[in-house]
Design an enzyme around this catalytic site. Structure first.
Site, PDB file in Angstrom:
ATOM      1  N   ASP A   1     -95.284 -71.896  22.710  1.00 33.35           N
ATOM      2  CA  ASP A   1     -96.034 -71.832  21.450  1.00 33.35           C
ATOM      3  C   ASP A   1     -97.105 -70.743  21.461  1.00 33.35           C
ATOM      4  OD1 ASP A   1     -94.553 -73.943  20.580  1.00 33.35           O
ATOM      5  OD2 ASP A   1     -96.214 -75.367  20.408  1.00 33.35           O
TER       6      ASP A   1
ATOM      7  N   GLU B   1     -92.492 -87.511   9.775  1.00 29.48           N
ATOM      8  CA  GLU B   1     -92.168 -88.654  10.636  1.00 29.48           C
ATOM      9  C   GLU B   1     -93.315 -89.667  10.648  1.00 29.48           C
ATOM     10  OE1 GLU B   1     -90.862 -86.546  14.085  1.00 29.48           O
ATOM     11  OE2 GLU B   1     -92.863 -86.210  14.873  1.00 29.48           O
TER      12      GLU B   1
ATOM     13  N   GLY C   1    -100.146 -74.441  32.522  1.00 28.01           N
ATOM     14  CA  GLY C   1     -99.595 -75.328  31.501  1.00 28.01           C
ATOM     15  C   GLY C   1     -98.273 -75.911  31.951  1.00 28.01           C
TER      16      GLY C   1
ATOM     17  N   ALA D   1     -89.724 -77.033  21.069  1.00 27.29           N
ATOM     18  CA  ALA D   1     -89.510 -77.221  22.503  1.00 27.29           C
ATOM     19  C   ALA D   1     -88.369 -76.347  23.064  1.00 27.29           C
ATOM     20  CB  ALA D   1     -89.255 -78.699  22.780  1.00 27.29           C
TER      21      ALA D   1
ATOM     22  N   GLY E   1     -96.330 -77.941  30.037  1.00 27.72           N
ATOM     23  CA  GLY E   1     -95.628 -78.473  28.870  1.00 27.72           C
ATOM     24  C   GLY E   1     -94.155 -78.103  29.002  1.00 27.72           C
ATOM     25  N   PHE E   2     -93.479 -77.966  27.868  1.00 22.70           N
ATOM     26  CA  PHE E   2     -92.042 -77.668  27.915  1.00 22.70           C
ATOM     27  C   PHE E   2     -91.757 -76.318  28.565  1.00 22.70           C
ATOM     28  CE2 PHE E   2     -91.979 -80.906  24.588  1.00 22.70           C
ATOM     29  CZ  PHE E   2     -90.929 -81.676  25.048  1.00 22.70           C
ATOM     30  N   GLY E   3     -92.575 -75.313  28.265  1.00 22.78           N
ATOM     31  CA  GLY E   3     -92.336 -73.979  28.818  1.00 22.78           C
ATOM     32  C   GLY E   3     -92.656 -73.925  30.299  1.00 22.78           C
TER      33      GLY E   3
HETATM   34  C1  LIG Z   1     -96.421 -84.215  17.262  1.00 21.05           C
HETATM   35  C2  LIG Z   1     -95.459 -83.130  17.655  1.00 21.05           C
HETATM   36  C3  LIG Z   1     -94.108 -83.311  17.437  1.00 21.05           C
HETATM   37  C4  LIG Z   1     -93.200 -82.328  17.810  1.00 21.05           C
HETATM   38  N1  LIG Z   1     -91.872 -82.542  17.585  1.00 21.05           N
HETATM   39  C5  LIG Z   1     -90.983 -81.637  18.021  1.00 21.05           C
HETATM   40  C6  LIG Z   1     -89.595 -81.888  17.889  1.00 21.05           C
HETATM   41  O1  LIG Z   1     -89.155 -82.932  17.384  1.00 21.05           O
HETATM   42  N2  LIG Z   1     -88.725 -80.937  18.366  1.00 21.05           N
HETATM   43  C7  LIG Z   1     -89.173 -79.787  18.941  1.00 21.05           C
HETATM   44  O2  LIG Z   1     -88.358 -78.983  19.387  1.00 21.05           O
HETATM   45  N3  LIG Z   1     -90.481 -79.511  19.043  1.00 21.05           N
HETATM   46  C8  LIG Z   1     -91.397 -80.407  18.605  1.00 21.05           C
HETATM   47  N4  LIG Z   1     -92.733 -80.147  18.728  1.00 21.05           N
HETATM   48  C9  LIG Z   1     -93.163 -78.829  19.226  1.00 21.05           C
HETATM   49  C10 LIG Z   1     -93.070 -78.755  20.734  1.00 21.05           C
HETATM   50  O3  LIG Z   1     -93.660 -79.882  21.315  1.00 21.05           O
HETATM   51  C11 LIG Z   1     -93.744 -77.474  21.201  1.00 21.05           C
HETATM   52  O4  LIG Z   1     -93.090 -76.379  20.622  1.00 21.05           O
HETATM   53  C12 LIG Z   1     -93.685 -77.348  22.711  1.00 21.05           C
HETATM   54  O5  LIG Z   1     -94.416 -78.391  23.302  1.00 21.05           O
HETATM   55  C13 LIG Z   1     -94.263 -76.002  23.167  1.00 21.05           C
HETATM   56  O6  LIG Z   1     -94.219 -75.953  24.562  1.00 21.05           O
HETATM   57  P1  LIG Z   1     -95.334 -75.153  25.365  1.00 21.05           P
HETATM   58  O7  LIG Z   1     -94.945 -75.225  26.802  1.00 21.05           O
HETATM   59  O8  LIG Z   1     -95.557 -73.842  24.762  1.00 21.05           O
HETATM   60  O9  LIG Z   1     -96.673 -75.974  25.136  1.00 21.05           O
HETATM   61  P2  LIG Z   1     -96.998 -77.491  25.405  1.00 21.05           P
HETATM   62  O10 LIG Z   1     -95.763 -78.294  25.585  1.00 21.05           O
HETATM   63  O11 LIG Z   1     -97.945 -77.886  24.339  1.00 21.05           O
HETATM   64  O12 LIG Z   1     -97.747 -77.471  26.804  1.00 21.05           O
HETATM   65  C14 LIG Z   1     -98.970 -76.839  26.994  1.00 21.05           C
HETATM   66  C15 LIG Z   1     -99.562 -77.372  28.292  1.00 21.05           C
HETATM   67  O13 LIG Z   1    -100.665 -76.563  28.647  1.00 21.05           O
HETATM   68  C16 LIG Z   1    -101.738 -77.368  29.062  1.00 21.05           C
HETATM   69  N5  LIG Z   1    -102.950 -76.592  28.808  1.00 21.05           N
HETATM   70  C17 LIG Z   1    -103.399 -76.125  27.628  1.00 21.05           C
HETATM   71  N6  LIG Z   1    -104.521 -75.416  27.810  1.00 21.05           N
HETATM   72  C18 LIG Z   1    -104.772 -75.431  29.136  1.00 21.05           C
HETATM   73  C19 LIG Z   1    -105.811 -74.874  29.945  1.00 21.05           C
HETATM   74  N7  LIG Z   1    -106.784 -74.136  29.425  1.00 21.05           N
HETATM   75  N8  LIG Z   1    -105.779 -75.095  31.282  1.00 21.05           N
HETATM   76  C20 LIG Z   1    -104.796 -75.848  31.839  1.00 21.05           C
HETATM   77  N9  LIG Z   1    -103.784 -76.405  31.104  1.00 21.05           N
HETATM   78  C21 LIG Z   1    -103.785 -76.184  29.783  1.00 21.05           C
HETATM   79  C22 LIG Z   1    -101.620 -78.613  28.212  1.00 21.05           C
HETATM   80  O14 LIG Z   1    -102.271 -79.716  28.825  1.00 21.05           O
HETATM   81  C23 LIG Z   1    -100.091 -78.790  28.148  1.00 21.05           C
HETATM   82  O15 LIG Z   1     -99.624 -79.587  29.202  1.00 21.05           O
HETATM   83  C24 LIG Z   1     -93.669 -81.112  18.382  1.00 21.05           C
HETATM   84  C25 LIG Z   1     -95.041 -80.924  18.594  1.00 21.05           C
HETATM   85  C26 LIG Z   1     -95.916 -81.927  18.241  1.00 21.05           C
HETATM   86  C27 LIG Z   1     -97.398 -81.733  18.487  1.00 21.05           C
END
Ligand SMILES: Cc1cc2nc3c(=O)[nH]c(=O)nc-3n(C[C@H](O)[C@H](O)[C@H](O)COP(=O)(O)OP(=O)(O)OC[C@H]3O[C@@H](n4cnc5c(N)ncnc54)[C@H](O)[C@@H]3O)c2cc1C
Length: 462
Positions: free
Chosen positions: A301, A172, A13, A317, A15-17
């Protein structure tokens, strides 16, 4: 001493993490493999801008490969992780098994329909670029179809938009829909009046933005009303069908229904065969590792982590980013210490337990929360300081531009926002894909509306 042994860190993944973990491992004495099913990192906080035609996808998403290109020890693999073999230390992807010494799982979350996945086609949620483009398509198409209907002499049917869920995303979306119908689109149609579009925000709990202090929830509701949104709290949606939602026995017609009501952890968490919380998040140790596997970390998340007061860390995030940097630092320290002592793989004895390691505890530093509502409308909480309106919106704008990946994107988004602030214009209003809108035919006069007497299941809301 085997000085050639280089441990392999796999990050699932980007994403942010995951991205923050990978960057913090750049140039570490480790081989890093970042696996993501998409080729791009999405700045999710600005997805609603793509969904409402304010920004284009390329302005809020960047190729993962290009973000990490400066780090020679990092390779990027576009693949879906489908499972794990924790004993053999392997990440499974279709056709490719990837071994690891350390594993960081950061697969995030997606929207949840509380057991009603059949509602999704009629009420899309917002999580990916594809979701945002689908929402944009539906919203813009509704105005086009209404204009066509009016030109055909059928008058202007009520143009209703229903947003389900009054959290940050719902607020929003509703605020921006009101804004575009009253400003950006207001003077472009000849047969309908976009200003007459009705935006309804439904929230199951007693107030919008439930994660914020009460005074900010009240302010958000006032700001939404000022923008022209009808807000109904303590209102449960009990059924969604093409072109309508049900609130108990009442059927509410809607040209477009948007779903912003629930979040579920990635199903990848289950594949770790370790205890999960009720929301499907992985229960981790204080150092974010799995109870029986000190070499496996879960962050963002997908992780279930509580603060010192026992309160669950929010799915935002900054939590994911700080956790990513925390585990990367920990791995760097252990890798640095062990390359001097370990005689080749396996890096950890297979019997190693988390208790064998003296590791620090992850602490989240909460710098505050911001939620935007629309043009010059937002709320912000910085500890005891609560701000609403224009100043909160400026703070929101500044922080979101600052955290966008890449200088080019920051500049483009800044210019786009400055332009649309002055002109009310939204430059990315393209309808792509199908020209069908679920339930639209039901809006034609004389057509029977779908029966409201179906069995109505209750919705569980968080
Ligand atoms: C519409 C929206 C608005 C938001 N607004 C805010 C905000 O204003 N402020 C804030 O702080 N937070 C906000 N958030 C929350 C924030 O985006 C999340 O808390 C953050 O993205 C979590 O980071 P993460 O790395 O856990 O997951 P994510 O950023 O969701 O990244 C997960 C990654 O894993 C990849 N992935 C998933 N499953 C698989 C798999 N099986 N194999 C390979 N890759 C995979 C995905 O493609 C993705 O790139 C918002 C979320 C959404 C949906």
């Amino acid at each position: 001493m085997n000085s050639k042994f280089t441990p392999r860190v796999v990050v699932v993944g980007a994403g942010f993490g995951g991205l923050n973990a990978a960057r913090a491992l750049g140039r570490a004495p480790a081989q890093v493999t970042v696996i993501d099913r998409k080729n791009h990192h999405t700045f999710q906080p600005l997805l609603y801008q793509v969904a409402t035609g304010g920004l284009s996808p390329g302005e809020i998403a960047s190729p993962i490969r290009s973000i990490l290109s400066a780090y020679k020890n990092i390779e990027v693999l576009m693949a879906e992780a489908t499972g794990f073999d924790l004993t053999r230390r392997i990440v499974e992807t279709p056709g490719l098994a990837i071994p690891y010494d350390y594993l960081i799982v950061a697969a995030g979350a997606s929207h949840a329909y509380f057991g009603h996945d059949d509602w999704e086609p009629f009420a899309p949620g917002l999580k990916t670029i594809e979701d945002a483009l689908e929402i944009r398509r539906r919203v813009l198409l509704a105005f086009e179809l209404a204009e066509k209907q009016a030109i055909a002499g059928e008058g202007m049917q009520p143009l209703d938009f229903v947003v389900v869920g009054g959290g940050a995303t719902g607020v929003e979306l509703a605020g921006t829909l009101a804004e575009i119908s009253r400003h950006a689109l207001a003077h472009e149609f000849r047969s309908i009046d976009p200003k007459r579009a009705h935006i309804l925000l439904l929230e199951g709990g007693p107030r919008v933005l439930p994660a914020y202090p009460e005074d900010l929830s009240r302010s958000a509701e006032d700001q939404l009303k000022h923008l022209g949104v009808e807000v109904r709290t303590s209102t449960m949606v009990t059924q969604v069908e093409p072109g309508a939602v049900h609130i108990g026995e009442k059927r509410v017609q809607a040209a477009v229904v948007l779903w912003a009501a629930g979040v579920a952890a990635s199903p990848l968490g289950k594949k770790l065969n370790t205890p999960l919380d009720r929301a499907g998040r992985v229960l981790v140790n204080a150092d974010l590792s799995l109870p029986e596997h000190p070499e496996v970390f879960v962050i963002g998340d997908l992780a279930s982590v509580k603060d010192k007061e026992g309160k669950m860390l929010p799915g935002v995030a900054p939590v994911a980013m700080q956790q990513g940097r925390f585990v990367a630092k920990l791995i760097r320290q252990e890798v640095g210490a062990r390359t001097m002592t370990v005689q080749g793989a396996p890096f950890f004895a297979s019997s190693a337990k988390s208790a064998d390691f003296s590791r620090p505890t992850f602490h989240y530093w909460d710098k505050g929360s911001l939620a935007t509502i629309g043009r010059a409308a937002a709320v912000a909480e910085f500890g005891k300081i609560h701000i609403s309106g224009f100043v909160a919106w400026l703070a929101w704008l500044f922080i979101h531009i600052l955290f966008l990946i890449g200088f080019r994107n920051r500049l483009l988004v800044f210019i786009q926002w400055a332009w649309s602030y002055v002109t009310y214009e939204r430059g990315a209003r393209l309808i792509t894909g199908s020209t069908n809108l679920p339930g639209w035919t039901g809006l034609h006069p004389g057509e029977a509306a779908p029966s409201a007497s179906q069995e109505i299941p209750a919705v569980n809301r968080k």
